[in-house]
Design a protein around this motif. Structure first.
Motif, short mmCIF file in Angstrom:
data_model
loop_
_atom_site.label_atom_id
_atom_site.label_comp_id
_atom_site.label_asym_id
_atom_site.label_seq_id
_atom_site.Cartn_x
_atom_site.Cartn_y
_atom_site.Cartn_z
N GLN A 19 -5.41 -6.90 19.35
CA GLN A 19 -5.98 -7.80 18.34
C GLN A 19 -7.48 -8.01 18.58
OE1 GLN A 19 -4.19 -9.13 15.61
NE2 GLN A 19 -2.55 -7.78 16.29
N LYS A 69 2.14 -5.61 -1.25
CA LYS A 69 2.01 -5.69 0.21
C LYS A 69 1.73 -4.31 0.79
CE LYS A 69 4.33 -7.59 4.26
NZ LYS A 69 3.03 -7.76 4.92
N GLY A 80 -6.38 -0.62 7.56
CA GLY A 80 -6.20 0.77 7.97
C GLY A 80 -7.30 1.22 8.91
N PHE A 91 -0.53 5.69 6.46
CA PHE A 91 -0.90 4.38 5.92
C PHE A 91 -1.74 4.57 4.64
CE2 PHE A 91 -0.19 2.23 10.16
CZ PHE A 91 0.54 1.12 9.69
N GLY A 110 -6.88 -25.00 10.25
CA GLY A 110 -6.49 -26.17 9.46
C GLY A 110 -5.10 -25.99 8.87
N ARG A 132 -3.12 -7.23 2.83
CA ARG A 132 -3.71 -6.11 3.58
C ARG A 132 -4.02 -4.95 2.63
NH1 ARG A 132 -3.47 -6.81 9.19
NH2 ARG A 132 -1.66 -7.90 10.00
N ASP A 162 -3.43 -10.58 12.94
CA ASP A 162 -2.06 -11.09 13.03
C ASP A 162 -2.03 -12.61 12.99
OD1 ASP A 162 0.45 -9.93 13.27
OD2 ASP A 162 0.65 -10.65 15.33
N ARG A 202 -1.00 3.85 0.43
CA ARG A 202 -1.84 3.18 -0.58
C ARG A 202 -1.99 4.07 -1.81
NH1 ARG A 202 -3.80 0.98 4.16
NH2 ARG A 202 -5.14 2.70 4.78
N GLY A 246 -2.32 -16.03 8.54
CA GLY A 246 -1.78 -16.74 7.38
C GLY A 246 -1.87 -15.99 6.06
N LYS A 247 -2.10 -14.69 6.12
CA LYS A 247 -2.26 -13.90 4.88
C LYS A 247 -1.04 -14.01 3.97
CE LYS A 247 -2.75 -10.16 7.29
NZ LYS A 247 -2.68 -10.85 8.58
N SER A 248 0.13 -13.68 4.52
CA SER A 248 1.34 -13.63 3.68
C SER A 248 1.66 -15.01 3.10
CB SER A 248 2.52 -13.09 4.47
OG SER A 248 2.25 -11.77 4.89
N THR A 249 1.42 -16.06 3.90
CA THR A 249 1.64 -17.44 3.43
C THR A 249 0.75 -17.72 2.22
OG1 THR A 249 2.09 -18.12 5.70
CG2 THR A 249 1.51 -19.87 4.14
N ARG A 285 6.72 -1.06 2.71
CA ARG A 285 7.74 -0.41 3.55
C ARG A 285 8.93 0.10 2.75
NH1 ARG A 285 7.22 -3.19 9.51
NH2 ARG A 285 5.37 -4.44 9.12
N1 Z5A Z 1 -1.58 -1.77 9.60
C1 Z5A Z 1 -2.25 -0.62 10.01
O1 Z5A Z 1 -2.31 -0.31 11.19
N2 Z5A Z 1 -2.86 0.16 9.06
C2 Z5A Z 1 -2.83 -0.14 7.75
O2 Z5A Z 1 -3.37 0.61 6.92
C3 Z5A Z 1 -2.14 -1.34 7.34
C4 Z5A Z 1 -1.53 -2.13 8.30
C5 Z5A Z 1 -2.07 -1.70 5.89
C6 Z5A Z 1 2.02 -4.64 9.93
O3 Z5A Z 1 1.37 -5.46 9.00
C7 Z5A Z 1 1.02 -3.93 10.81
O4 Z5A Z 1 0.48 -2.81 10.13
C8 Z5A Z 1 -0.16 -4.77 11.21
C9 Z5A Z 1 -1.38 -3.96 10.82
C10 Z5A Z 1 -0.87 -2.59 10.60
N3 Z5A Z 1 -0.11 -4.90 12.65
N4 Z5A Z 1 -0.47 -5.91 13.27
N5 Z5A Z 1 -0.75 -6.76 13.93
P1 Z5A Z 1 2.10 -6.67 8.29
O5 Z5A Z 1 1.16 -7.16 7.23
O6 Z5A Z 1 3.46 -6.23 7.84
O7 Z5A Z 1 2.23 -7.79 9.44
P2 Z5A Z 1 3.06 -9.17 9.31
O8 Z5A Z 1 4.31 -9.05 10.04
O9 Z5A Z 1 3.11 -9.64 7.88
O10 Z5A Z 1 2.21 -10.22 10.12
P3 Z5A Z 1 0.80 -10.72 9.75
O11 Z5A Z 1 0.41 -10.14 8.45
O12 Z5A Z 1 -0.07 -10.40 10.86
O13 Z5A Z 1 0.87 -12.30 9.63
P4 Z5A Z 1 0.16 -13.14 8.44
O14 Z5A Z 1 0.73 -12.67 7.14
O15 Z5A Z 1 -1.30 -13.16 8.55
O16 Z5A Z 1 0.63 -14.61 8.74
P5 Z5A Z 1 1.81 -15.46 8.05
O17 Z5A Z 1 3.09 -14.68 8.10
O18 Z5A Z 1 1.38 -16.01 6.75
O19 Z5A Z 1 1.85 -16.67 9.08
C11 Z5A Z 1 2.21 -16.49 10.46
C12 Z5A Z 1 2.86 -17.81 10.99
O20 Z5A Z 1 1.90 -18.85 10.96
C13 Z5A Z 1 4.04 -18.29 10.14
O21 Z5A Z 1 4.96 -18.90 10.98
C14 Z5A Z 1 3.38 -19.32 9.20
O22 Z5A Z 1 4.28 -20.28 8.73
C15 Z5A Z 1 2.33 -19.91 10.11
N6 Z5A Z 1 1.12 -20.39 9.40
C16 Z5A Z 1 0.51 -19.82 8.32
N7 Z5A Z 1 -0.58 -20.54 7.97
C17 Z5A Z 1 -0.66 -21.58 8.84
C18 Z5A Z 1 -1.58 -22.67 9.00
N8 Z5A Z 1 -2.63 -22.83 8.20
N9 Z5A Z 1 -1.36 -23.52 10.02
C19 Z5A Z 1 -0.30 -23.37 10.86
N10 Z5A Z 1 0.61 -22.37 10.76
C20 Z5A Z 1 0.41 -21.49 9.76
#
Ligand code: Z5A
Ligand code: MG
Length: 219
Positions: free
Chosen positions: A160, A45, A106, A76, A190, A101, A19, A80, A22-25, A49
């Protein structure tokens, strides 16, 4: 003479990690960059959903529905499988597919809840094999600082931490079955731009196309 590069297929690149790493970014930035460079690329993605199965998963993640751990794990995976044919079709058409992801999440999340690792792996066997999985590694303290956990299931420190351990086992399994080049760990600390540069270095010319057929996961 025909251009040999024209017969290359698209690359299948997966972003994984815990979680807030930064994956989605980064996935969005990569797709944008490739489009700017006039390369064919699309985002996939997981969970997706938007499908009927995806809607059940969404309800579960938002705690609007309860489900047996095995049943949600299989959903899940089914989510896929319902996207697998489109992924293969696009790769064959020369489109780079970038997944936010995949099966590795999964396994890691379900095994972290206590399901047997081997059970978690089986339903995804023979799905399209990613050419490269980029595991974005971020210490828990930094993930917590980035922003507060959301409201969804699994967004707790305990979950986590357990998932982090399982991702290590997943990485070993990928390396054992598919070799060391298919899984790369990336330091996700970073700025967004610094992380993007690191990822770019690892992706290299993969987005120019790949020779050979798409492989099968865990086969
Ligand atoms: N799940 C499962 O159980 N089984 C499966 O088979 C699959 C998934 C496929 C939902 O996933 C849940 O499903 C997940 C696993 C489970 N549960 N958990 N935990 P999801 O992909 O939909 O989750 P999400 O809502 O997209 O969150 P995420 O993926 O965990 O976040 P992220 O994509 O890695 O991060 P982000 O959205 O890019 O960034 C988060 C914040 O940080 C945002 O405010 C950004 O602007 C900031 N950010 C990003 N990069 C940086 C850096 N470098 N510095 C500072 N701030 C940053
Ligand atoms: Mg995300």
């Amino acid at each position: 003479m025909s251009d040999p590069s024209s017969s290359r297929r698209g690359a299948f690149i997966v972003f994984e990690g815990l979680d807030r790493c930064g994956k989605s970014t980064q996935v969005a930035r990569l797709v944008d960059r490739l489009e700017r460079e006039s390369q064919k690329a699309r985002l996939q993605k997981f969970p997706d959903r938007t499908t009927a199965i995806g809607k059940m998963i969404d309800a579960y993640l938002q705690s609007k529905a309860e489900m047996d751990d095995h049943a949600i794990h299989l959903l899940f995976s089914a989510n896929r499988w319902e996207c697998a044919a489109a992924i293969k079709r696009d790769l064959d058409r020369g489109i780079t597919v970038i997944a936010d992801r995949y099966a590795f999440s999964g396994i890691a999340f379900s095994a972290a809840k206590g399901l047997p690792f081997d059970f978690c792996l089986q339903p995804d066997r023979a799905l399209p094999l990613p050419d490269l999985t980029l595991y974005m590694s971020l210490p828990q303290e930094e993930a917590t600082q980035r922003s507060q956990f959301g409201e969804e299931r699994y967004e707790t420190v305990t979950m986590q931490q357990a998932t982090r351990k399982q991702f290590r086992l997943v990485a070993e399994e990928v390396k054992k079955i598919h070799g060391g080049k298919k899984w790369m760990e990336v330091d996700a600390r970073g700025t967004i731009e610094e992380v993007e540069e690191r990822l770019k270095g690892l992706i290299g010319d993969l987005t120019d196309g790949v020779n050979g057929r798409v492989g099968e996961l865990w086969v």
